[in-house]
Write a protein that holds these residues in place. Structure first.
Motif, mmCIF file in Angstrom:
data_model
loop_
_atom_site.group_PDB
_atom_site.id
_atom_site.type_symbol
_atom_site.label_atom_id
_atom_site.label_comp_id
_atom_site.label_asym_id
_atom_site.label_seq_id
_atom_site.Cartn_x
_atom_site.Cartn_y
_atom_site.Cartn_z
ATOM 1 N N ARG A 67 44.133 38.279 42.625
ATOM 2 C CA ARG A 67 44.163 39.280 41.556
ATOM 3 C C ARG A 67 44.790 38.698 40.293
ATOM 4 N NH1 ARG A 67 45.427 45.091 41.458
ATOM 5 N NH2 ARG A 67 45.370 45.117 43.723
ATOM 6 N N GLN A 68 45.861 37.918 40.434
ATOM 7 C CA GLN A 68 46.456 37.253 39.268
ATOM 8 C C GLN A 68 45.423 36.359 38.583
ATOM 9 O OE1 GLN A 68 49.660 35.408 41.535
ATOM 10 N NE2 GLN A 68 51.185 36.487 40.314
ATOM 11 N N THR A 69 44.651 35.645 39.393
ATOM 12 C CA THR A 69 43.654 34.729 38.852
ATOM 13 C C THR A 69 42.573 35.485 38.081
ATOM 14 O OG1 THR A 69 44.079 33.194 40.677
ATOM 15 C CG2 THR A 69 42.020 32.905 39.454
ATOM 16 N N MET A 70 42.080 36.566 38.672
ATOM 17 C CA MET A 70 41.051 37.357 38.009
ATOM 18 C C MET A 70 41.563 37.955 36.709
ATOM 19 S SD MET A 70 38.082 38.680 37.625
ATOM 20 C CE MET A 70 37.025 38.800 39.080
ATOM 21 N N CYS A 71 42.771 38.514 36.719
ATOM 22 C CA CYS A 71 43.299 39.155 35.515
ATOM 23 C C CYS A 71 43.556 38.144 34.409
ATOM 24 C CB CYS A 71 44.558 39.949 35.844
ATOM 25 S SG CYS A 71 44.243 41.404 36.863
ATOM 26 N N ALA A 72 44.036 36.944 34.770
ATOM 27 C CA ALA A 72 44.212 35.899 33.759
ATOM 28 C C ALA A 72 42.872 35.488 33.169
ATOM 29 C CB ALA A 72 44.917 34.695 34.372
ATOM 30 N N TRP A 126 44.326 54.310 47.450
ATOM 31 C CA TRP A 126 44.856 55.495 48.103
ATOM 32 C C TRP A 126 46.367 55.331 48.251
ATOM 33 C CZ3 TRP A 126 41.231 58.795 47.596
ATOM 34 C CH2 TRP A 126 39.886 58.473 47.812
ATOM 35 N N VAL A 127 47.102 56.418 48.155
ATOM 36 C CA VAL A 127 48.560 56.315 48.141
ATOM 37 C C VAL A 127 49.118 55.729 49.436
ATOM 38 C CG1 VAL A 127 48.856 58.148 46.434
ATOM 39 C CG2 VAL A 127 48.829 58.728 48.880
ATOM 40 N N ASP A 128 48.370 55.828 50.547
ATOM 41 C CA ASP A 128 48.860 55.280 51.815
ATOM 42 C C ASP A 128 48.401 53.839 52.065
ATOM 43 O OD1 ASP A 128 46.185 55.691 52.352
ATOM 44 O OD2 ASP A 128 46.503 56.998 54.092
ATOM 45 N N ASN A 129 47.716 53.239 51.086
ATOM 46 C CA ASN A 129 47.277 51.850 51.225
ATOM 47 C C ASN A 129 48.396 50.946 50.702
ATOM 48 O OD1 ASN A 129 46.038 49.329 51.166
ATOM 49 N ND2 ASN A 129 44.092 50.106 50.367
ATOM 50 N N ALA A 130 49.355 50.684 51.559
ATOM 51 C CA ALA A 130 50.563 49.979 51.130
ATOM 52 C C ALA A 130 50.258 48.596 50.592
ATOM 53 C CB ALA A 130 51.548 49.891 52.302
ATOM 54 N N ALA A 131 49.342 47.882 51.225
ATOM 55 C CA ALA A 131 49.067 46.501 50.814
ATOM 56 C C ALA A 131 48.483 46.448 49.412
ATOM 57 C CB ALA A 131 48.133 45.840 51.816
ATOM 58 N N SER A 190 49.155 45.460 43.370
ATOM 59 C CA SER A 190 49.118 45.934 41.978
ATOM 60 C C SER A 190 50.488 45.823 41.332
ATOM 61 C CB SER A 190 48.613 47.375 41.921
ATOM 62 O OG SER A 190 47.254 47.453 42.300
ATOM 63 N N ARG A 191 51.526 46.231 42.037
ATOM 64 C CA ARG A 191 52.869 46.170 41.468
ATOM 65 C C ARG A 191 53.311 44.722 41.247
ATOM 66 N NH1 ARG A 191 53.622 50.347 45.313
ATOM 67 N NH2 ARG A 191 54.624 48.874 46.741
ATOM 68 N N LYS A 192 53.011 43.847 42.194
ATOM 69 C CA LYS A 192 53.411 42.447 42.066
ATOM 70 C C LYS A 192 52.744 41.776 40.866
ATOM 71 C CE LYS A 192 54.204 41.620 47.001
ATOM 72 N NZ LYS A 192 53.690 40.927 48.206
ATOM 73 N N VAL A 193 51.498 42.166 40.587
ATOM 74 C CA VAL A 193 50.743 41.537 39.501
ATOM 75 C C VAL A 193 51.156 42.104 38.141
ATOM 76 C CG1 VAL A 193 48.398 41.172 38.600
ATOM 77 C CG2 VAL A 193 48.848 40.930 41.040
ATOM 78 N N GLY A 194 51.854 43.242 38.130
ATOM 79 C CA GLY A 194 52.355 43.788 36.869
ATOM 80 C C GLY A 194 51.716 45.081 36.424
ATOM 81 N N TYR A 195 50.759 45.624 37.209
ATOM 82 C CA TYR A 195 50.170 46.917 36.858
ATOM 83 C C TYR A 195 51.253 48.001 36.842
ATOM 84 C CZ TYR A 195 45.462 45.103 38.177
ATOM 85 O OH TYR A 195 44.298 44.393 38.292
#
Length: 228
Positions: free
Chosen positions: A133-138, A154-159, A164-169
């Motif tokens: 995801r980092q690669t695609m967004c860059a 979905w809110v229960d899709n923890a992974a 998303s949070r790790k990438v900065g969304y």
């Protein structure tokens, strides 16, 4: 007579190659497409889960490969300046692991799109989802003129939410949508569920390894951006 032209000349998505550390994102030719169908058929999520808005993973086994190929052939055929989806095969240390994509409408006006992806079940939990995801967004921000990128889970899709949070969304609201039931329910159908929306802007991107990009000028021309 082709006069030496290749499929990538006619459809530049096939000529795109992006590498970032151990990850490579690349246009999906038909041989890779068949490999991806086989990988997906081996499992993308557990029996009691349904992470997708469209339950494509529930296609019957005797039709799964054909339907997967037909979907991607349709994406190619509909690629145009008004609306397009860029779906790329992902390899990690040379092994095919899934796909990473972005879809957009009226891109030259909005400069925005929504990312989506899947990883083969046996490749999950290794940090690959974050890196691809980092690669695609860059790629989108640095080479393809995007100013905003959205995502949802979905809110229960923890992974997916964690990636998303790790990438900065940043969280961008919660909406209620019909969600396909998992295979474990024993019946087709949908139920109301909550979807977390996310927004990423260039300054917020948590970057991974530096990119090496091939074939991007031809792709820019295809989507209506200046080349060179």
């Amino acid at each position: 007579m082709t006069h030496g032209r290749t499929l990538a000349d006619a459809f530049p998505v096939l000529g795109l190659r992006v590498t970032a550390g151990p990850v490579e994102l690349r246009g999906i030719d038909d041989d890779t497409l068949l490999e991806l169908a086989e990988l997906a058929a081996q499992g993308v999520h557990t029996f009691d889960a349904m992470p997708f808005l469209m339950p494509w993973t529930l296609a019957p086994a005797d039709r799964f490969h054909r339907q997967y190929l037909q979907y991607h052939w349709g994406v190619r055929s509909r690629f145009g300046s008004e609306a397009w989806s860029l779906d790329l095969a992902v390899r990690h240390e040379g092994e095919l692991v899934g796909t990473q994509g972005v879809a957009t409408h009226d891109f030259l006006l909005t400069r925005s799109g929504e990312t989506g992806s899947w990883l083969g079940l046996r490749h999950q939990g290794k940090g690959i989802g974050t890196l691809m995801r980092q690669t695609m967004c860059a790629l989108l921000f640095d080479h393809l003129g995007f100013e905003r990128v959205e995502s949802a889970a979905w809110v229960d899709n923890a992974a997916s939410n964690a990636v998303s949070r790790k990438v900065g969304y940043r969280p961008n609201g919660i909406v209620r949508k019909p969600r396909p039931l998992p295979a474990s329910s024993g019946e087709p159908g949908r139920a109301a569920a909550l979807e977390q929306r996310y927004l990423l802007e260039p300054a917020d991107l948590v970057r991974g390894p530096d990119l090496q990009v091939e074939g991007v000028d031809a792709l820019r021309g295809l989507i209506g951006l200046p080349v060179g």
